[in-house]
Design a protein around this motif. Sequence first.
Motif, PDB file in Angstrom:
ATOM      1  N   ILE A  31       0.851  -1.191   0.000  1.00 29.09           N
ATOM      2  CA  ILE A  31       0.000   0.000   0.000  1.00 29.09           C
ATOM      3  C   ILE A  31       0.886   1.241   0.000  1.00 29.09           C
ATOM      4  O   ILE A  31       1.772   1.384   0.858  1.00 29.09           O
ATOM      5  N   VAL A  32       0.666   2.110  -0.967  1.00 23.86           N
ATOM      6  CA  VAL A  32       1.437   3.349  -1.087  1.00 23.86           C
ATOM      7  C   VAL A  32       0.474   4.523  -0.999  1.00 23.86           C
ATOM      8  O   VAL A  32      -0.435   4.659  -1.834  1.00 23.86           O
ATOM      9  N   PHE A  39       5.490  10.099   1.526  1.00 22.38           N
ATOM     10  CA  PHE A  39       4.738   8.897   1.195  1.00 22.38           C
ATOM     11  C   PHE A  39       4.731   7.960   2.403  1.00 22.38           C
ATOM     12  O   PHE A  39       5.716   7.871   3.142  1.00 22.38           O
ATOM     13  N   ALA A  40       3.648   7.231   2.568  1.00 25.66           N
ATOM     14  CA  ALA A  40       3.557   6.186   3.590  1.00 25.66           C
ATOM     15  C   ALA A  40       3.382   4.859   2.869  1.00 25.66           C
ATOM     16  O   ALA A  40       2.455   4.698   2.056  1.00 25.66           O
ATOM     17  N   THR A 162       6.421  -0.747  -8.375  1.00 27.24           N
ATOM     18  CA  THR A 162       4.971  -0.973  -8.408  1.00 27.24           C
ATOM     19  C   THR A 162       4.393  -1.041  -9.817  1.00 27.24           C
ATOM     20  O   THR A 162       3.181  -1.217  -9.974  1.00 27.24           O
ATOM     21  N   CYS A 163       5.215  -0.901 -10.858  1.00 24.82           N
ATOM     22  CA  CYS A 163       4.703  -1.050 -12.234  1.00 24.82           C
ATOM     23  C   CYS A 163       5.706  -1.805 -13.093  1.00 24.82           C
ATOM     24  O   CYS A 163       5.890  -1.499 -14.266  1.00 24.82           O
ATOM     25  N   CYS A 164       6.331  -2.814 -12.514  1.00 21.61           N
ATOM     26  CA  CYS A 164       7.358  -3.562 -13.247  1.00 21.61           C
ATOM     27  C   CYS A 164       6.739  -4.452 -14.321  1.00 21.61           C
ATOM     28  O   CYS A 164       7.240  -4.523 -15.437  1.00 21.61           O
ATOM     29  N   TYR A 165       5.673  -5.132 -13.977  1.00 25.29           N
ATOM     30  CA  TYR A 165       5.092  -6.125 -14.877  1.00 25.29           C
ATOM     31  C   TYR A 165       3.929  -5.555 -15.687  1.00 25.29           C
ATOM     32  O   TYR A 165       3.827  -5.753 -16.895  1.00 25.29           O
ATOM     33  N   LYS A 166       3.040  -4.847 -15.002  1.00 26.30           N
ATOM     34  CA  LYS A 166       1.930  -4.151 -15.640  1.00 26.30           C
ATOM     35  C   LYS A 166       1.685  -2.855 -14.868  1.00 26.30           C
ATOM     36  O   LYS A 166       2.230  -2.666 -13.780  1.00 26.30           O
ATOM     37  N   ASN A 167       0.856  -1.998 -15.423  1.00 26.24           N
ATOM     38  CA  ASN A 167       0.594  -0.728 -14.746  1.00 26.24           C
ATOM     39  C   ASN A 167      -0.315  -0.866 -13.535  1.00 26.24           C
ATOM     40  O   ASN A 167      -0.467   0.080 -12.759  1.00 26.24           O
ATOM     41  N   ASN A 168      -0.933  -2.035 -13.366  1.00 25.88           N
ATOM     42  CA  ASN A 168      -1.828  -2.243 -12.227  1.00 25.88           C
ATOM     43  C   ASN A 168      -1.295  -3.318 -11.275  1.00 25.88           C
ATOM     44  O   ASN A 168      -2.070  -4.086 -10.698  1.00 25.88           O
ATOM     45  N   ASP A 169       0.022  -3.382 -11.133  1.00 31.94           N
ATOM     46  CA  ASP A 169       0.620  -4.396 -10.253  1.00 31.94           C
ATOM     47  C   ASP A 169       0.096  -4.289  -8.823  1.00 31.94           C
ATOM     48  O   ASP A 169      -0.115  -5.305  -8.147  1.00 31.94           O
ATOM     49  N   ARG A 172      -3.311  -5.863  -8.745  1.00 31.21           N
ATOM     50  CA  ARG A 172      -3.249  -7.306  -8.997  1.00 31.21           C
ATOM     51  C   ARG A 172      -2.542  -8.070  -7.875  1.00 31.21           C
ATOM     52  O   ARG A 172      -2.467  -9.284  -7.881  1.00 31.21           O
ATOM     53  N   LYS A 173      -1.963  -7.336  -6.935  1.00 28.71           N
ATOM     54  CA  LYS A 173      -1.235  -7.926  -5.798  1.00 28.71           C
ATOM     55  C   LYS A 173       0.010  -8.692  -6.285  1.00 28.71           C
ATOM     56  O   LYS A 173       0.375  -9.722  -5.739  1.00 28.71           O
ATOM     57  N   GLU A 174       0.634  -8.160  -7.321  1.00 28.18           N
ATOM     58  CA  GLU A 174       1.864  -8.778  -7.850  1.00 28.18           C
ATOM     59  C   GLU A 174       2.904  -7.685  -8.092  1.00 28.18           C
ATOM     60  O   GLU A 174       3.171  -7.284  -9.220  1.00 28.18           O
TER      61      GLU A 174
END
Length: 393
Positions: A31-32, A39-40, A162-169, A172-174
Amino acid sequence: MEYEIIHLPKEKWKGTIIPIGYTTDKYYDVIVNKTDKGFAIGIEKRDFTEPVTHTPEEYNFPDKLYEDHWENAYAWGVLVNDELVAAIETDQELWSNRLRITELWVAENYQKQGIGHALVEMAKEQARRQRRRAIILETQSCNVNAIDFYQHEGFTLIGMDTCCYKNNDLQRKEVRLEFGWFPKKKKRLRREEVEIRMETEEDWYKVELMTQRAFWNNHHLGCDEHYLVHKMRQDKDFLPELSRIAVKDGEIIGYIMYSKARVVDGEDTHEVVTFGPLCVDPKWQGCGVGELLLRETMDLVKNKGYKGIIIFGEPDYYPRIGFKTCDNFNITSAEGRNFDAFMGIELWEGSMEGIKGKFYESELFENLPKEEVEEYSKKFPKLKKLRFPGQWD
């Protein structure tokens, strides 16, 4: 059952798919939140509503050994009936002096048998040998078993993407998580903490045993330096009056062995000295023992009237003690070459002036038959021969 870890040569294993897959009912929720002060970030283990499975087939680019973008990759693995059942691959991140684990996989039927731990230990040994400041690796926030395993192996969270694989990582909890392992910083020993003295005949076996441990799998599979020590004691060029051992709490932890050498320029011969091996027991490496031995014996060499020391040694180590490449002294190897590992040092300002030509050390350094080394090694506890990056053969 004990499994043998072997090197996986690039020419044979390049392109081999590593079928990494897993099922999990938990994830680390990342959670960001933006706050007034910055930032927390929170990372907390939670339960999935139902198990999630990831398989190698779902990825467009499956994991493979020796991918082209890993320029310094090196892999080990476990074979059972010629089938690969576990593997680890590392890549040297030279610019930051870190070692990255790029692949780590154990087939499901072989998990929880200590293989993963043994593979990680190979990476840690590589990092120790290469004096890397850290080992780093990537995993995903939903790969809870991997995260728990890495923490058990001493790794800690060092970052995330937080966006290594897709923009909604995040959704998606990944999320890509980076973990790091840091070697313990060793305390340097003071001169008064170490006894430095000549060796006695009673020390011989312990000195050779320590030498074997210090060089094992360093330059070659196994080593021959312990046999060199044994043979050099009988050689006409050996200088026992300059050679010394380092002793800590009754344990021999270091050794430096000197021998006569010469620089030949036509009919002119200049006597110098060389040393080798200079070694420190692995558990005391990084504590300054080698430097203590070298600085103390350099004074002995100087007091004996020798003008210089010439060596073949580690170019990342000796220059900080004052050694320079031999092209600075107009000295070449016996073959007429100069290179970074061929170094010398003056024992007082200008002491090497007038000394030039080709360097020759005892013929013993080039005359250690493998069969003799193997036979002599039977006197010592058996050690496993393993491939590591940087070995000469």
